[in-house]
Design an enzyme around this catalytic site. Structure first.
Site, mmCIF file in Angstrom:
data_model
loop_
_atom_site.group_PDB
_atom_site.id
_atom_site.type_symbol
_atom_site.label_atom_id
_atom_site.label_comp_id
_atom_site.label_asym_id
_atom_site.label_seq_id
_atom_site.Cartn_x
_atom_site.Cartn_y
_atom_site.Cartn_z
ATOM 1 N N LYS A 10 0.825 -1.209 0.000
ATOM 2 C CA LYS A 10 0.000 0.000 0.000
ATOM 3 C C LYS A 10 0.861 1.262 0.000
ATOM 4 C CE LYS A 10 -2.295 -0.985 3.814
ATOM 5 N NZ LYS A 10 -1.633 -2.228 4.241
ATOM 6 N N ARG A 157 11.757 -1.684 11.209
ATOM 7 C CA ARG A 157 10.740 -1.141 12.100
ATOM 8 C C ARG A 157 10.496 -2.141 13.226
ATOM 9 N NH1 ARG A 157 5.731 0.563 8.244
ATOM 10 N NH2 ARG A 157 4.609 -0.474 9.919
ATOM 11 N N ARG A 168 0.183 -8.321 13.895
ATOM 12 C CA ARG A 168 -0.459 -7.388 12.950
ATOM 13 C C ARG A 168 -1.399 -8.134 12.003
ATOM 14 N NH1 ARG A 168 4.554 -4.796 10.506
ATOM 15 N NH2 ARG A 168 3.173 -3.507 9.250
HETATM 16 P P1 AMP Z 1 1.442 1.055 8.609
HETATM 17 O O1 AMP Z 1 2.554 1.996 8.373
HETATM 18 O O2 AMP Z 1 0.223 1.347 7.790
HETATM 19 O O3 AMP Z 1 1.871 -0.384 8.523
HETATM 20 O O4 AMP Z 1 0.967 1.279 10.134
HETATM 21 C C1 AMP Z 1 1.844 1.029 11.208
HETATM 22 C C2 AMP Z 1 1.099 1.046 12.526
HETATM 23 O O5 AMP Z 1 0.497 2.323 12.730
HETATM 24 C C3 AMP Z 1 -0.064 0.060 12.633
HETATM 25 O O6 AMP Z 1 0.354 -1.248 12.961
HETATM 26 C C4 AMP Z 1 -0.873 0.720 13.753
HETATM 27 O O7 AMP Z 1 -0.265 0.523 15.017
HETATM 28 C C5 AMP Z 1 -0.742 2.193 13.408
HETATM 29 N N1 AMP Z 1 -1.824 2.601 12.469
HETATM 30 C C6 AMP Z 1 -1.681 2.994 11.179
HETATM 31 N N2 AMP Z 1 -2.862 3.270 10.623
HETATM 32 C C7 AMP Z 1 -3.796 3.036 11.593
HETATM 33 C C8 AMP Z 1 -5.207 3.111 11.635
HETATM 34 N N3 AMP Z 1 -5.930 3.481 10.571
HETATM 35 N N4 AMP Z 1 -5.825 2.794 12.799
HETATM 36 C C9 AMP Z 1 -5.124 2.438 13.890
HETATM 37 N N5 AMP Z 1 -3.792 2.319 13.919
HETATM 38 C C10 AMP Z 1 -3.118 2.619 12.775
#
Ligand code: AMP
Length: 211
Positions: A10, A157, A168
């Protein structure tokens, strides 16, 4: 909107597609990591959830993202990446957009085999400063530990460590996967095969947007 499990691509695809369409790229995870890097209170709060592979609470996330898409940068449109991730977030988004006379045009659901997701996330390296993404085996930075783009520190990360990846996926299945039906019922969902190379998936996404 880009919907799909962690590691589906994404972020990579969202950035490229936004550039191509001349719209903003709004990634909730990036927003949280930017706050973390700036040392804000919100950043510290978000980090405590992110590091455990859990979702940041809805009321916090909804506020942050809605504020962002109300920004002049988003006036020409935007790609949402990683938001919404729960039914409550999706409903809050629909409500806010309805009040602003706007709506989501299209939801691209990127599907990838779980084995491939584990492979991608397990080797993923991210720049702490600009969030550029690398892969330990397939696309490492030119200088180990240094970002090609901004010279920042590149590392794994916390939530890309094996036990956090599993957590996750669990969270995705329980809380985010139901959104596929939510948007299918609205007639907005298009499915895209995300198993191929970055170029192949990018092409499939562009075709879905065009058609
Ligand atoms: P990502 O970079 O999209 O993989 O997001 C990393 C982390 O950020 C996720 O595992 C959540 O802890 C937090 N996060 C990102 N987007 C959301 C969302 N829409 N709702 C809740 N937590 C989020």
């Amino acid at each position: 909107m880009l919907l799909g499990p962690p590691g589906a691509g994404k972020g990579t695809q969202g950035k490229a597609l936004a550039q191509r369409l001349g719209v903003a790229h709004v990634a909730s995870g990036d927003l949280f990591r930017e706050h973390e890097a700036e040392g804000t209170e919100l950043g510290r709060l978000a980090k405590s959830y992110m590091d455990r592979g859990e979702l940041v609470p809805d009321h916090v996330t909804i506020g942050v993202v809605l504020q962002q898409i109300h920004d002049p940068d988003c006036a020409k449109g935007y790609i949402l990446d990683g938001f919404p991730r729960t039914l409550e977030q999706a409903q809050a988004l629909d409500k806010a957009l309805g009040e602003w006379g706007e709506a989501i045009d299209l939801v691209l659901y990127i599907q990838v085999e779980e084995e491939e997701l584990v492979r991608r996330l397990g080797g993923r390296l991210t720049c702490e400063s600009c969030q550029a993404v690398y892969h330990r085996d397939h696309s490492p930075p030119k200088v180990e530990g240094r970002c090609d783009v901004c010279g920042g520190t590149v590392c794994q990360r916390e939530d890309d460590k094996p036990e956090k990846i599993r957590q996750r996926f669990r969270v995705y299945q329980e809380q985010t996967a139901p959104l596929v039906e939510y948007y299918r019922c609205q007639g907005k969902l298009k499915e895209v095969n995300g198993d191929g190379s970055i170029q192949e998936v990018g092409q499939a996404l562009r075709a879905a947007v065009a058609g």
